[in-house]
Structures are given as structure tokens and as C-alpha cells.
Design a protein around this motif. Structure first.
Motif, PDB file in Angstrom:
ATOM      1  N   ASN A 227       1.444   6.447  -7.031  1.00  0.00           N
ATOM      2  CA  ASN A 227       0.329   7.312  -7.429  1.00  0.00           C
ATOM      3  C   ASN A 227       0.688   8.788  -7.283  1.00  0.00           C
ATOM      4  OD1 ASN A 227      -1.270   5.101  -7.970  1.00  0.00           O
ATOM      5  ND2 ASN A 227      -2.304   5.126  -5.989  1.00  0.00           N
TER       6      ASN A 227
ATOM      7  N   ASN B 208      -8.016   9.892  -3.174  1.00  0.00           N
ATOM      8  CA  ASN B 208      -8.069   8.989  -4.329  1.00  0.00           C
ATOM      9  C   ASN B 208      -6.755   8.237  -4.550  1.00  0.00           C
ATOM     10  OD1 ASN B 208     -10.720   9.746  -4.945  1.00  0.00           O
ATOM     11  ND2 ASN B 208     -10.021  11.493  -6.162  1.00  0.00           N
ATOM     12  N   ASN B 209      -5.672   8.720  -3.941  1.00  0.00           N
ATOM     13  CA  ASN B 209      -4.375   8.071  -4.118  1.00  0.00           C
ATOM     14  C   ASN B 209      -4.144   6.921  -3.144  1.00  0.00           C
ATOM     15  OD1 ASN B 209      -3.478   9.640  -6.279  1.00  0.00           O
ATOM     16  ND2 ASN B 209      -2.744  11.272  -4.938  1.00  0.00           N
ATOM     17  N   TYR B 210      -5.089   6.701  -2.254  1.00  0.00           N
ATOM     18  CA  TYR B 210      -4.923   5.671  -1.220  1.00  0.00           C
ATOM     19  C   TYR B 210      -5.735   4.411  -1.529  1.00  0.00           C
ATOM     20  CZ  TYR B 210      -2.768   9.216   1.762  1.00  0.00           C
ATOM     21  OH  TYR B 210      -1.940  10.184   2.276  1.00  0.00           O
ATOM     22  N   THR B 211      -5.115   3.264  -1.249  1.00  0.00           N
ATOM     23  CA  THR B 211      -5.817   1.990  -1.353  1.00  0.00           C
ATOM     24  C   THR B 211      -6.008   1.371   0.028  1.00  0.00           C
ATOM     25  OG1 THR B 211      -3.702   0.829  -1.674  1.00  0.00           O
ATOM     26  CG2 THR B 211      -4.891   1.515  -3.654  1.00  0.00           C
ATOM     27  N   ASP B 212      -5.416   1.999   1.040  1.00  0.00           N
ATOM     28  CA  ASP B 212      -5.462   1.495   2.406  1.00  0.00           C
ATOM     29  C   ASP B 212      -5.983   2.599   3.337  1.00  0.00           C
ATOM     30  OD1 ASP B 212      -4.908   0.687   5.038  1.00  0.00           O
ATOM     31  OD2 ASP B 212      -3.156  -0.477   4.429  1.00  0.00           O
ATOM     32  N   GLU B 213      -7.154   2.392   3.921  1.00  0.00           N
ATOM     33  CA  GLU B 213      -7.764   3.399   4.780  1.00  0.00           C
ATOM     34  C   GLU B 213      -6.934   3.653   6.031  1.00  0.00           C
ATOM     35  OE1 GLU B 213     -10.541   6.273   5.752  1.00  0.00           O
ATOM     36  OE2 GLU B 213     -10.366   5.096   3.892  1.00  0.00           O
TER      37      GLU B 213
ATOM     38  N   SER C 186       2.307   1.612  -3.474  1.00  0.00           N
ATOM     39  CA  SER C 186       1.251   2.042  -4.382  1.00  0.00           C
ATOM     40  C   SER C 186       0.972   3.530  -4.226  1.00  0.00           C
ATOM     41  CB  SER C 186      -0.027   1.234  -4.109  1.00  0.00           C
ATOM     42  OG  SER C 186      -1.092   1.700  -4.902  1.00  0.00           O
ATOM     43  N   LEU C 187       0.949   3.990  -2.975  1.00  0.00           N
ATOM     44  CA  LEU C 187       0.715   5.407  -2.713  1.00  0.00           C
ATOM     45  C   LEU C 187       1.833   6.264  -3.291  1.00  0.00           C
ATOM     46  CD1 LEU C 187      -0.817   7.729  -1.355  1.00  0.00           C
ATOM     47  CD2 LEU C 187       0.410   7.202   0.761  1.00  0.00           C
TER      48      LEU C 187
ATOM     49  N   LYS D  49      -4.045   5.885   5.219  1.00  0.00           N
ATOM     50  CA  LYS D  49      -4.502   7.268   5.027  1.00  0.00           C
ATOM     51  C   LYS D  49      -4.670   7.978   6.368  1.00  0.00           C
ATOM     52  CE  LYS D  49      -8.771   8.022   3.816  1.00  0.00           C
ATOM     53  NZ  LYS D  49     -10.009   8.102   2.996  1.00  0.00           N
TER      54      LYS D  49
ATOM     55  N   SER E 160       0.820  -1.208   0.000  1.00  0.00           N
ATOM     56  CA  SER E 160       0.000   0.000   0.000  1.00  0.00           C
ATOM     57  C   SER E 160       0.857   1.263   0.000  1.00  0.00           C
ATOM     58  CB  SER E 160      -0.953   0.004   1.202  1.00  0.00           C
ATOM     59  OG  SER E 160      -0.237  -0.104   2.409  1.00  0.00           O
TER      60      SER E 160
END
Length: 213
Positions: A116, A165-170, A112-113, A173, A109
Motif C-alpha cells: 500500500n 488507511n494503509n493498515y489492515t492490522d491495528e 500488505s502495508l 499500526k 499484514s
């Protein structure tokens, strides 16, 4: 010496001579075989592009029959690629340092961040890059210097990191948006994009309750 051996030796010598000539003809102006005498004519920014208010990128293109404007666009595109590569490198370094300091371990994550954010910065900032200087070499090669101000880089990075929107992990964030994490973020941004001695994070204003009449 028989005829076959003579032909073989002649072939080898001819190939070696042709290869040597081809190498000389295709030698790049700033390649491994540098013409230092000619380089004395180059502006300093061509050899070592720098910008004291941010980052600098350099690009070049040969001026051909397609004209100067075509070469200028090609050189500017090359300079933007240079700037984009620098931004990606800085974001990668920033995230490795930043996430370790706020207690976020290496994870998919986080990677990925970072990816992004780098994409968002490159798409935004290189479009706003400024053309600072141009120079045409004696060999009719156009060089351009393009720059991005550090204030723009810091602002864009901050917005990208705070963009949900750039996060896949709450959980990631929430961790990054914590007040302590934001303070560390500002310090890291100053480290990677330039120091701002007069810039501080805005302090929270105290809530003033109105007295009831």
C-alpha cells in the motif's frame, strides 16, 4: 546430389541469411550488441543516470512522424516507470529491514502495508518528478532524465507509513507508531533514500504548567 537435397540446402541457407539480416536491422541502440564507438557521443547521464539529491530515472522514445512532443511524452512516461520501479524496490528493502529491527515478523499484514505504501509513493512522487535533461541521439531517439528529490521521498514515505488507511492490522499500526519505532524509521529512511546529517527527529517539548494566581 539430387534435386531435393539441393532445394533443402538452399532453403536452409536462405533462412539463415534472412534471419541474420533481420537481427541486424532490429538491433537496439543500447541492446546487447552495443555500438561502443557511437556510445562515446552519448551524455554520461544516458549511460548511467544519477542524481546526487535523490533518485534519477531515464526514458527514451523514437522521434517519428507523430512529432517531437509525442516522443517527449512517451520518453517521460518511460522515465516515470523507471522511477516507480526504483521506489518499489527501495520500499521493499526498507520494510524488510525496518520491521525486523522493531520486532515485527514477516506476515501478510506487513506485506500488505508495504504494498500500500509503495503504491501511494509511486502515485504521489512520480507525478512530481522533474525533467532535468534531454538529448537526441544520432538515430533520432529522444532520451530524457527525470529526478525526484530525496526530501520529497522521505516526506512522502513518512506520511504514507503514518496514514491509518494503509493498515489492515491495528496491532501493527500501534507497533509502528510507537516512539521507538519512529526513531528507527527515520534511520532507515536515511539509509534507503539518502543521508541527512543535519536532520534529526523533533524532540518532545516539555509541558510547562501555568502557575495559578
Amino acid at each position: 546430389m539430387n534435386i531435393k537435397k539441393s532445394i533443402l540446402i538452399l532453403t536452409i541457407l536462405t533462412t539463415a541469411i534472412l534471419s541474420s539480416c533481420t537481427a541486424k536491422e532490429s538491433k537496439p541502440e543500447l541492446g546487447s550488441n552495443v555500438d561502443y564507438k557511437r556510445m562515446r557521443e552519448y551524455p554520461k547521464w544516458v549511460i548511467q543516470p544519477t542524481y546526487d539529491k535523490g533518485i534519477a530515472g531515464i526514458g527514451s522514445a523514437k522521434i517519428t512522424d507523430l512529432g517531437f512532443d509525442f516522443a517527449r511524452k512517451e520518453a517521460m512516461a518511460s522515465a516515470r516507470l523507471d522511477l516507480g520501479g526504483q521506489i518499489k524496490t527501495k520500499v521493499d528493502g526498507l520494510f524488510k529491514s525496518y520491521t525486523s529491527k522493531i520486532g515485527v515478523g514477516d506476515s501478510t499484514s506487513v506485506d500488505s502495508l508495504a504494498e500500500n505504501i509503495a503504491k501511494e509513493l509511486v502515485s504521489i512522487d512520480i507525478k512530481g518528478a522533474s525533467l532535468k535533461d534531454t538529448w537526441i541521439s544520432p538515430g533520432d531517439e529522444l532520451f530524457v532524465l527525470m529526478t525526484i528529490d530525496r526530501e520529497r521521498l522521505v516526506e512522502s514515505t513518512t506520511k504514507a507509513i503514518n496514514n491509518s488507511n494503509n493498515y489492515t492490522d491495528e496491532n501493527l499500526k500501534l507497533k509502528i507508531k510507537a516512539e521507538s519505532s519512529q526513531a528507527e524509521l527515520q534511520r532507515e529512511l536515511n539509509t534507503y533514500f539518502g543521508s541527512f546529517d543535519n536532520v534529526e527527529l523533533p524532540e518532545k517539548q516539555p509541558v510547562i504548567k501555568k502557575e495559578e494566581n
